[in-house]
Scaffold this motif. Structure first.
Motif, PDB file in Angstrom:
ATOM      1  N   MET A  19       0.828  -1.209   0.000  1.00  0.00           N
ATOM      2  CA  MET A  19       0.000   0.000   0.000  1.00  0.00           C
ATOM      3  C   MET A  19       0.861   1.257   0.000  1.00  0.00           C
ATOM      4  SD  MET A  19      -3.122  -0.830  -0.368  1.00  0.00           S
ATOM      5  CE  MET A  19      -2.654  -2.307  -1.253  1.00  0.00           C
ATOM      6  N   ALA A  20       2.006   1.206   0.666  1.00  0.00           N
ATOM      7  CA  ALA A  20       2.925   2.350   0.641  1.00  0.00           C
ATOM      8  C   ALA A  20       3.408   2.597  -0.790  1.00  0.00           C
ATOM      9  CB  ALA A  20       4.104   2.107   1.581  1.00  0.00           C
ATOM     10  N   GLU A  21       3.653   1.521  -1.537  1.00  0.00           N
ATOM     11  CA  GLU A  21       4.055   1.675  -2.937  1.00  0.00           C
ATOM     12  C   GLU A  21       2.927   2.300  -3.758  1.00  0.00           C
ATOM     13  OE1 GLU A  21       5.506  -2.001  -4.609  1.00  0.00           O
ATOM     14  OE2 GLU A  21       6.753  -2.383  -2.852  1.00  0.00           O
ATOM     15  N   PHE A  22       1.702   1.823  -3.547  1.00  0.00           N
ATOM     16  CA  PHE A  22       0.567   2.393  -4.281  1.00  0.00           C
ATOM     17  C   PHE A  22       0.378   3.871  -3.918  1.00  0.00           C
ATOM     18  CE2 PHE A  22      -1.048  -2.102  -4.672  1.00  0.00           C
ATOM     19  CZ  PHE A  22      -1.051  -2.140  -6.062  1.00  0.00           C
ATOM     20  N   ARG A  23       0.523   4.191  -2.652  1.00  0.00           N
ATOM     21  CA  ARG A  23       0.392   5.591  -2.231  1.00  0.00           C
ATOM     22  C   ARG A  23       1.458   6.452  -2.906  1.00  0.00           C
ATOM     23  NH1 ARG A  23      -0.864   4.209   3.951  1.00  0.00           N
ATOM     24  NH2 ARG A  23      -3.106   4.470   3.903  1.00  0.00           N
ATOM     25  N   GLY A  24       2.634   5.882  -3.097  1.00  0.00           N
ATOM     26  CA  GLY A  24       3.702   6.597  -3.790  1.00  0.00           C
ATOM     27  C   GLY A  24       3.335   6.967  -5.210  1.00  0.00           C
ATOM     28  N   GLU A  25       2.369   6.264  -5.778  1.00  0.00           N
ATOM     29  CA  GLU A  25       1.865   6.572  -7.129  1.00  0.00           C
ATOM     30  C   GLU A  25       0.680   7.539  -7.088  1.00  0.00           C
ATOM     31  OE1 GLU A  25       2.468   2.634  -9.812  1.00  0.00           O
ATOM     32  OE2 GLU A  25       0.666   2.654  -8.549  1.00  0.00           O
ATOM     33  N   GLY A  26       0.277   7.918  -5.883  1.00  0.00           N
ATOM     34  CA  GLY A  26      -0.867   8.814  -5.759  1.00  0.00           C
ATOM     35  C   GLY A  26      -2.175   8.115  -5.452  1.00  0.00           C
ATOM     36  N   ARG A  27      -2.124   6.802  -5.277  1.00  0.00           N
ATOM     37  CA  ARG A  27      -3.357   6.085  -4.945  1.00  0.00           C
ATOM     38  C   ARG A  27      -3.805   6.491  -3.549  1.00  0.00           C
ATOM     39  NH1 ARG A  27      -3.950   1.590  -8.440  1.00  0.00           N
ATOM     40  NH2 ARG A  27      -6.088   1.526  -7.713  1.00  0.00           N
ATOM     41  N   GLY A  28      -5.106   6.599  -3.380  1.00  0.00           N
ATOM     42  CA  GLY A  28      -5.664   7.002  -2.100  1.00  0.00           C
ATOM     43  C   GLY A  28      -5.927   8.489  -1.998  1.00  0.00           C
ATOM     44  N   ALA A  29      -5.436   9.270  -2.966  1.00  0.00           N
ATOM     45  CA  ALA A  29      -5.730  10.703  -2.980  1.00  0.00           C
ATOM     46  C   ALA A  29      -7.222  10.905  -3.230  1.00  0.00           C
ATOM     47  CB  ALA A  29      -4.910  11.392  -4.070  1.00  0.00           C
ATOM     48  N   GLU A  30      -7.730  12.061  -2.873  1.00  0.00           N
ATOM     49  CA  GLU A  30      -9.161  12.341  -3.077  1.00  0.00           C
ATOM     50  C   GLU A  30      -9.562  12.191  -4.546  1.00  0.00           C
ATOM     51  OE1 GLU A  30     -11.673  12.729  -0.953  1.00  0.00           O
ATOM     52  OE2 GLU A  30     -10.243  12.352   0.658  1.00  0.00           O
ATOM     53  N   THR A  31      -8.644  12.422  -5.453  1.00  0.00           N
ATOM     54  CA  THR A  31      -8.948  12.308  -6.877  1.00  0.00           C
ATOM     55  C   THR A  31      -8.948  10.853  -7.355  1.00  0.00           C
ATOM     56  OG1 THR A  31      -6.614  12.642  -7.384  1.00  0.00           O
ATOM     57  CG2 THR A  31      -8.045  14.597  -7.428  1.00  0.00           C
ATOM     58  N   ASP A  32      -8.469   9.929  -6.536  1.00  0.00           N
ATOM     59  CA  ASP A  32      -8.420   8.502  -6.891  1.00  0.00           C
ATOM     60  C   ASP A  32      -9.785   7.895  -6.595  1.00  0.00           C
ATOM     61  OD1 ASP A  32      -7.968   5.807  -7.260  1.00  0.00           O
ATOM     62  OD2 ASP A  32      -6.437   5.623  -5.706  1.00  0.00           O
ATOM     63  N   GLN A  33     -10.574   7.704  -7.641  1.00  0.00           N
ATOM     64  CA  GLN A  33     -11.933   7.191  -7.484  1.00  0.00           C
ATOM     65  C   GLN A  33     -12.014   5.676  -7.628  1.00  0.00           C
ATOM     66  OE1 GLN A  33     -14.477   9.201  -6.366  1.00  0.00           O
ATOM     67  NE2 GLN A  33     -12.667  10.487  -6.098  1.00  0.00           N
ATOM     68  N   THR A  34     -10.872   4.992  -7.588  1.00  0.00           N
ATOM     69  CA  THR A  34     -10.867   3.530  -7.668  1.00  0.00           C
ATOM     70  C   THR A  34     -11.284   2.934  -6.329  1.00  0.00           C
ATOM     71  OG1 THR A  34      -8.571   3.317  -6.937  1.00  0.00           O
ATOM     72  CG2 THR A  34      -8.952   3.611  -9.328  1.00  0.00           C
ATOM     73  N   GLU A  35     -11.601   1.649  -6.350  1.00  0.00           N
ATOM     74  CA  GLU A  35     -11.938   0.959  -5.113  1.00  0.00           C
ATOM     75  C   GLU A  35     -10.754   0.975  -4.151  1.00  0.00           C
ATOM     76  OE1 GLU A  35     -14.481  -0.861  -2.418  1.00  0.00           O
ATOM     77  OE2 GLU A  35     -14.876   0.224  -4.266  1.00  0.00           O
ATOM     78  N   MET A  36      -9.547   0.787  -4.685  1.00  0.00           N
ATOM     79  CA  MET A  36      -8.371   0.840  -3.818  1.00  0.00           C
ATOM     80  C   MET A  36      -8.235   2.222  -3.182  1.00  0.00           C
ATOM     81  SD  MET A  36      -4.331   0.245  -4.518  1.00  0.00           S
ATOM     82  CE  MET A  36      -4.478  -1.494  -4.844  1.00  0.00           C
ATOM     83  N   GLY A  37      -8.469   3.258  -3.954  1.00  0.00           N
ATOM     84  CA  GLY A  37      -8.399   4.605  -3.414  1.00  0.00           C
ATOM     85  C   GLY A  37      -9.369   4.795  -2.262  1.00  0.00           C
ATOM     86  N   TYR A  38     -10.581   4.312  -2.443  1.00  0.00           N
ATOM     87  CA  TYR A  38     -11.592   4.388  -1.372  1.00  0.00           C
ATOM     88  C   TYR A  38     -11.125   3.640  -0.133  1.00  0.00           C
ATOM     89  CZ  TYR A  38     -15.762   3.098   1.252  1.00  0.00           C
ATOM     90  OH  TYR A  38     -16.661   2.858   2.263  1.00  0.00           O
ATOM     91  N   GLU A  39     -10.623   2.429  -0.316  1.00  0.00           N
ATOM     92  CA  GLU A  39     -10.198   1.617   0.828  1.00  0.00           C
ATOM     93  C   GLU A  39      -9.024   2.249   1.566  1.00  0.00           C
ATOM     94  OE1 GLU A  39      -9.706  -2.462  -0.457  1.00  0.00           O
ATOM     95  OE2 GLU A  39     -11.709  -2.453  -1.349  1.00  0.00           O
ATOM     96  N   ILE A  40      -8.090   2.829   0.835  1.00  0.00           N
ATOM     97  CA  ILE A  40      -6.964   3.506   1.482  1.00  0.00           C
ATOM     98  C   ILE A  40      -7.473   4.668   2.331  1.00  0.00           C
ATOM     99  CG2 ILE A  40      -4.941   4.964   1.064  1.00  0.00           C
ATOM    100  CD1 ILE A  40      -4.300   3.111  -1.345  1.00  0.00           C
ATOM    101  N   ARG A  41      -8.395   5.451   1.770  1.00  0.00           N
ATOM    102  CA  ARG A  41      -8.916   6.597   2.526  1.00  0.00           C
ATOM    103  C   ARG A  41      -9.739   6.148   3.737  1.00  0.00           C
ATOM    104  NH1 ARG A  41      -9.638   8.161  -2.713  1.00  0.00           N
ATOM    105  NH2 ARG A  41     -11.873   7.699  -2.704  1.00  0.00           N
ATOM    106  N   ARG A  42     -10.581   5.146   3.549  1.00  0.00           N
ATOM    107  CA  ARG A  42     -11.481   4.731   4.633  1.00  0.00           C
ATOM    108  C   ARG A  42     -10.765   3.923   5.714  1.00  0.00           C
ATOM    109  NH1 ARG A  42     -16.769   0.800   4.647  1.00  0.00           N
ATOM    110  NH2 ARG A  42     -17.079   0.929   6.885  1.00  0.00           N
ATOM    111  N   PHE A  43      -9.947   2.961   5.312  1.00  0.00           N
ATOM    112  CA  PHE A  43      -9.370   2.021   6.262  1.00  0.00           C
ATOM    113  C   PHE A  43      -7.891   2.275   6.560  1.00  0.00           C
ATOM    114  CE2 PHE A  43     -12.876  -0.267   4.215  1.00  0.00           C
ATOM    115  CZ  PHE A  43     -13.610  -0.642   5.330  1.00  0.00           C
ATOM    116  N   GLY A  44      -7.195   2.910   5.646  1.00  0.00           N
ATOM    117  CA  GLY A  44      -5.750   3.105   5.782  1.00  0.00           C
ATOM    118  C   GLY A  44      -5.284   3.677   7.101  1.00  0.00           C
ATOM    119  N   PRO A  45      -5.987   4.676   7.658  1.00  0.00           N
ATOM    120  CA  PRO A  45      -5.529   5.235   8.928  1.00  0.00           C
ATOM    121  C   PRO A  45      -5.477   4.215  10.071  1.00  0.00           C
ATOM    122  CG  PRO A  45      -7.056   6.742   7.862  1.00  0.00           C
ATOM    123  CD  PRO A  45      -7.083   5.462   7.069  1.00  0.00           C
ATOM    124  N   ASP A  46      -6.232   3.123   9.964  1.00  0.00           N
ATOM    125  CA  ASP A  46      -6.274   2.113  11.031  1.00  0.00           C
ATOM    126  C   ASP A  46      -5.424   0.876  10.743  1.00  0.00           C
ATOM    127  OD1 ASP A  46      -8.088   3.711  12.454  1.00  0.00           O
ATOM    128  OD2 ASP A  46      -9.782   2.844  11.373  1.00  0.00           O
TER     129      ASP A  46
END
Length: 179
Positions: A19-46
């Protein structure tokens, strides 16, 4: 040899590295409307806490059940991880049915390979391994889509027998037999 695995808390350390690698590509940003982006935003902090990661894994497994709560417009989906030894390499999600939106963008199956594991045939092998799972879910021919400029994904789909259907906007649509 890599293989499909149900999500498990035992892969937390490797999953977090991926996930750190994906985040390095910008995944999880508010503009990332993929399912992975959603999961990083919703669950990533925990995820850094074992209990938080366990809640995420439980949620992910529950998404395959028809009666599980999910966001409006979402359908049951089976998510499997692509794993070699104890290393998380990627994920594949099989949506159990199509909505009108999924017919246009998304299809039955979506996949991601972590950046450090790309260009080694993992996506092709992961899709090949997932097709019988889709078949067992009652999907005889799976719709897969990819961006017009995503040559690598197009090759993965075609390498698994994908038959080009059409182009809709910036997306190419393919049908792949699961049998």
């Amino acid at each position: 040899m890599a293989e499909l695995s149900v999500p498990t808390v035992g892969l937390r350390v490797s999953f977090l590295a991926g996930m750190a690698e994906f985040r390095g590509e910008g995944r999880g940003a508010e503009t990332d409307q993929t399912e992975m982006g959603y999961e990083i935003r919703r669950f990533g902090p925990d995820w850094s806490e074992a209990a938080g990661f366990a809640r995420y894994v439980d949620w992910l497994l529950a998404q395959a059940r028809e009666d599980s709560p999910r966001r409006p417009g979402y359908v049951p989906a089976t998510t499997l991880w692509w794993v070699e030894d104890e290393e998380y390499l990627g994920r594949i999600a099989i949506r159990h049915r199509l909505t009108p939106t999924l017919r246009e963008v998304g299809g039955h199956i979506g996949y991601d390979v972590r950046p450090s594991a790309r260009r080694r045939g993992h996506a092709t092998a992961m899709l090949r391994a997932a097709l019988p799972v889709a078949r067992a879910l009652g999907i005889e021919s799976a719709l897969l889509t990819c961006d017009v400029d995503n040559v690598a994904s197009r090759k993965v789909i075609e390498g698994n027998g994908g038959v080009f259907d059409d182009q809709r906007g910036a997306k190419l649509r393919y049908w792949v037999s699961t049998g």
